[in-house]
Design an enzyme around this catalytic site. Structure first.
Site, PDB file in Angstrom:
ATOM      1  N   GLU A 103       0.821  -1.359  -0.035  1.00 32.85           N
ATOM      2  CA  GLU A 103      -0.060   0.098   0.210  1.00 32.85           C
ATOM      3  C   GLU A 103       0.953   1.302   0.065  1.00 32.85           C
ATOM      4  OE1 GLU A 103      -2.119  -1.795   3.488  1.00 32.85           O
ATOM      5  OE2 GLU A 103      -4.055  -1.104   2.436  1.00 32.85           O
ATOM      6  N   GLU A 123      -3.216  -9.657   3.399  1.00 28.05           N
ATOM      7  CA  GLU A 123      -4.120  -9.206   4.853  1.00 28.05           C
ATOM      8  C   GLU A 123      -5.094 -10.255   4.813  1.00 28.05           C
ATOM      9  OE1 GLU A 123      -3.059  -6.858   2.648  1.00 28.05           O
ATOM     10  OE2 GLU A 123      -2.332  -5.383   3.710  1.00 28.05           O
TER      11      GLU A 123
END
Ligand SMILES: CC(C)(COP(=O)(O)OP(=O)(O)OC[C@H]1O[C@@H](n2cnc3c(N)ncnc32)[C@H](O)[C@@H]1OP(=O)(O)O)[C@@H](O)C(=O)NCCC(=O)NCCSC(=O)C[C@@H](O)CCCCCCCCCCCCC(=O)O
Length: 719
Positions: A103, A123
């Protein structure tokens, strides 16, 4: 935590320095915020490069911090500020860019990746979602279908794939950081607006709803009852239907729900448990970081049955020369053809060439005199195994390690017939051995620490999750399976059906219920073991009551099923019926229903309605109860080891954390109370009697699973 340097007089180089993976801990976030502020405010700086120390960009958020109160600067505003800055920022990705690390790369205006780098948003495997804008930026950059696939699976991709998808701008074989600095200098003064991914419009397929529906169905099928992938789909939908400012709020709401869920806790526990399991330790003080493994260049496998073949493939794939031995020419030829086929198919799938040159097939044990290690994988028969070990003792050079793939026999008894008991260890693979990730390394009382270190390290080299366990019948996994299977068959006696029990277990999250699993594994194996141990067959004393053995409850239904030639999938009949022998489509069989009805009426058992709750409690609490006994007996060093064994060897649902973690989530007090209740109702089932360790932990206030070890320290260890 982040180093700031000025290079080439105008490029601010920010290096994340948080070994081993440069995770974005609160200190790193703090240092990054400071460094970015300095770079953006310094008029000498015209561009910024972000990289990670020691050839690793960033492994994402610091997962350890998730267990406590959140501290330090939050990630989302920090990343938004990097993207919004007026100076070009280039990410230099070496090693990994995972989760929050990916990210971070997405907010940089440009990305350079080393050709060996791997990127991904894992995740979902931790029970959460990419909550630092990942679910909003990735779909804007690469489109909904590709983003959905990456986010819902957590799959890692190579730098080359990232380039094709448009995630990185350049892949290099040189130092990514140096290339990024040159790239940054060229980017100065170029317009940045099109490089701010959050400002892009998500390319939206016309059939968005249909696409999301299909992916939802797939996810539900693959990961029954798992929340995170479904939340990921909702977050990606927001990226398609909302502006970034709203989408990021939706992402954060979904994250909050997941973050506080038991599933996230369980999956994060699994992440650390898997790593803890590799860190074996013996009461002698020998352990993973002070015992040197031997280098294994050549190995031999005795027996080319299903297990032996899988082990040969695993060894050859790891680049080890293998000599495979069989006792008869025909068996050798069949085994050889199967191994070659397996290796060729595997190599084709992985796009590499099959390592057939590493293989040798022989009928003679004499050929093993120079190998570094032998793994015996013959029939599960103690007398036969002893003969093999005696022979190996004579044939192999004195330094050769002798391993057995027994699934439960006494490793020390085998060591005892050799001339080198300190070099004997169990290597219990799971079938099919080239697919299943688990390896139980069974430490006999005389196995040396070097021998254990070598078996553990060899397992790792073969890509296995290796767990060191003590020597007792069934070791950890199969010892615990017995009370679990017993409860399932007792429930059949009392009124349940195989399909009802399987459904309850599958709804709980197991890929397969106990009866479907047994049909797949083959029912004859357990039957033979029961016959050999005098539980069934002609050796049973006819005066013995039919439903009692050795003074405790016994269920003969599995024996009756086998007596009818129903051995599971391979015979087309077992607890279920199949279209043909070898078929996999299980259908309820009226003949089994009849058998159960006749059985109950023969023994005057009044069938009762059994709830799914009772099925889960009796099967799983009996399983965990045996796990407590195993900890007490020092057969496993930690609850994490037991959980890892059940996750990787027995299909225990990962989002439940494993039997021991599950017991802790239910609450030890409750587990104790339910076991007491069931034991009272079934006093002839000793497995339902709560173990002393469970009682002790409850008396100590039910401490967290990670601290149980402190309560078993004083007990005797078999490791
Ligand atoms: C990186 C790896 C691939 C390296 O593998 P390798 O085999 O080389 O090494 P190991 O796996 O053995 O690891 C070595 C060592 O490092 C530890 N470790 C690895 N990664 C991490 C990590 N990310 N954090 C901490 N520790 C890590 C590992 O345990 C080993 O330690 P040991 O002591 O055993 O030696 C491999 O390690 C790997 O795959 N790592 C995990 C990568 C990953 O999954 N990354 C994603 C992390 S999650 C994330 O990034 C989330 C982001 O999207 C950001 C989210 C921001 C939002 C934050 C929270 C908002 C909460 C809102 C809710 C509040 C609601 C309310 O209550 O109100």
């Amino acid at each position: 935590m982040a180093r700031y340097e000025l290079v080439k007089r105008s490029v601010a180089l920010i290096t994340l320095t948080n070994p081993p993976v440069n995770a974005l801990s609160s200190a790193v976030r703090h240092a990054m915020a400071k460094s970015m502020e300095q770079a953006l405010n310094d008029p000498k700086v015209t561009a910024v490069v972000i990289c990670g120390e020691n050839g690793r960009f960033c492994g994402g958020a610091d997962i350890r911090e998730f267990a406590g109160p959140l501290r330090g600067p939050p990630l989302v505003p920090l990343l938004d500020a990097i993207e919004a800055g007026e100076k070009p920022v280039v990410a230099a990705i070496e090693g990994v860019a995972l989760g929050g690390g990916f990210e971070l790369a997405l907010v940089c205006h440009y990305c350079i990746a080393h050709f060996k780098a791997r990127l991904g948003l894992p995740e979902v495997t931790l029970g959460i979602l990419p909550a630092a804008g990942g679910t909003q930026r990735l779909p804007r950059l690469i489109g909904i279908p590709a983003a959905l696939e990456l986010i819902t699976t957590g799959r890692h991709i190579s730098a080359q794939e990232a380039l094709k998808l448009g995630i990185v701008d350049q892949v290099t074989e040189q130092n990514a950081c140096e290339v990024a600095v040159e790239f940054a200098l060229r980017a100065v003064a170029k317009p940045l607006s099109s490089r701010r991914v959050s400002m892009l419009t998500t390319p939206c397929p016309p059939d968005l709803d249909a696409l999301l529906e299909v992916v939802t169905m797939e996810v539900k099928k693959k990961a029954r009852g798992v929340m995170a992938p479904l939340a990921c789909i909702q977050a990606v939908r927001a990226a398609a239907t909302m502006p970034y400012s709203k989408g990021i709020k939706r992402e954060s709401e979904l994250m909050a729900t997941l973050f506080n869920s038991g599933q996230a806790r369980a999956l994060q526990y699994c992440f650390f448990a898997q790593r803890t399991a590799g860190k074996w330790t013996l009461p002698s003080g020998a352990q993973w970081n002070n015992s040197k493994p031997r280098e294994i260049r050549s190995a031999a496998i005795i027996g080319l049955g299903t297990m032996g073949r899988g082990i040969v493939v695993s060894l050859a794939r790891a680049g080890i020369s293998v000599i495979a031995v069989e006792s008869e020419k025909k068996l050798l030829e069949t085994g050889k053809q199967m191994v070659i086929g397996m290796l060729e198919r595997d190599a084709k799938r992985r796009g590499v060439s099959a390592s057939l040159n590493l293989l040798k097939f022989t009928l003679s044990l004499q050929d093993l005199k120079d190998v570094d290690l032998v793994i015996e994988a013959v029939f599960e028969d103690m007398a036969l195994k002893k003969r093999v070990f005696q022979e190996l003792s004579k044939v192999c050079r004195p330094a050769t390690l002798l391993c057995t793939n027994t699934s439960g026999l006494d490793v020390d008894a085998l060591a005892g017939v050799t001339d080198r008991p300190h070099l004997v260890v169990g290597m219990h693979f799971f079938s099919p051995a080239h697919v299943m990730k688990l390896l139980e390394v069974v430490c006999g009382p005389r196995s040396s620490s070097e021998t254990i270190a070598t078996a553990m390290s060899l397992g790792k080299r073969m890509g296995k999750v290796s767990v060191a366990v003590g020597n007792c019948p069934g070791f950890v996994g199969n010892r615990m399976l017995k009370p679990y299977l017993d409860q399932a068959t007792f429930l059949l006696e009392e009124g349940a059906t195989p399909e009802q029990i399987d459904k309850a277990l599958e709804d709980f999250g197991f890929a397969m219920g106990v009866f479907r699993m047994s049909d797949l594994a083959g029912l004859d194996v357990g039957w033979r073991i029961r016959k050999e141990s005098g539980l069934t067959g002609p050796d049973v004393d006819p005066k013995n009551p039919p439903r009692r053995r050795h003074g405790r409850r016994y269920c003969p239904i599995p024996d009756m099923v086998c007596e009818q030639g129903r051995f599971g999938q391979k015979t087309g009949r077992g607890w279920y019926m199949y279209d043909k022998p070898g078929g996999t489509n299980a259908k309820p069989d009226p003949l089994i229903q009849n058998l159960l009805e006749m059985y109950r009426s023969r023994y005057a058992i009044q069938p009762r309605n059994i709830s799914d709750k009772e099925i889960i409690e009796r099967c799983l609490f009996a399983l965990a109860n045996e796990g407590f006994r195993i900890l007490e007996d020092g057969i496993a060093a930690r609850p994490e080891d037991i959980d890892v064994i059940y996750l990787f060897g027995y299909g225990f649902p990962r989002h439940r954390g494993g039997p021991m973690f599950y017991a802790s989530m239910v609450g030890l007090e409750r587990v104790l109370e339910r076991l007491e209740h069931y034991h009272q109702a079934h006093p002839d089932v000793p497995h339902l009697e709560p173990s002393p360790l469970l009682k002790k932990l409850v008396a100590c206030g039910s401490p967290s699973v990670q601290t149980w070890r402190e309560h078993i320290k004083t007990m005797h260890s078999h490791l």
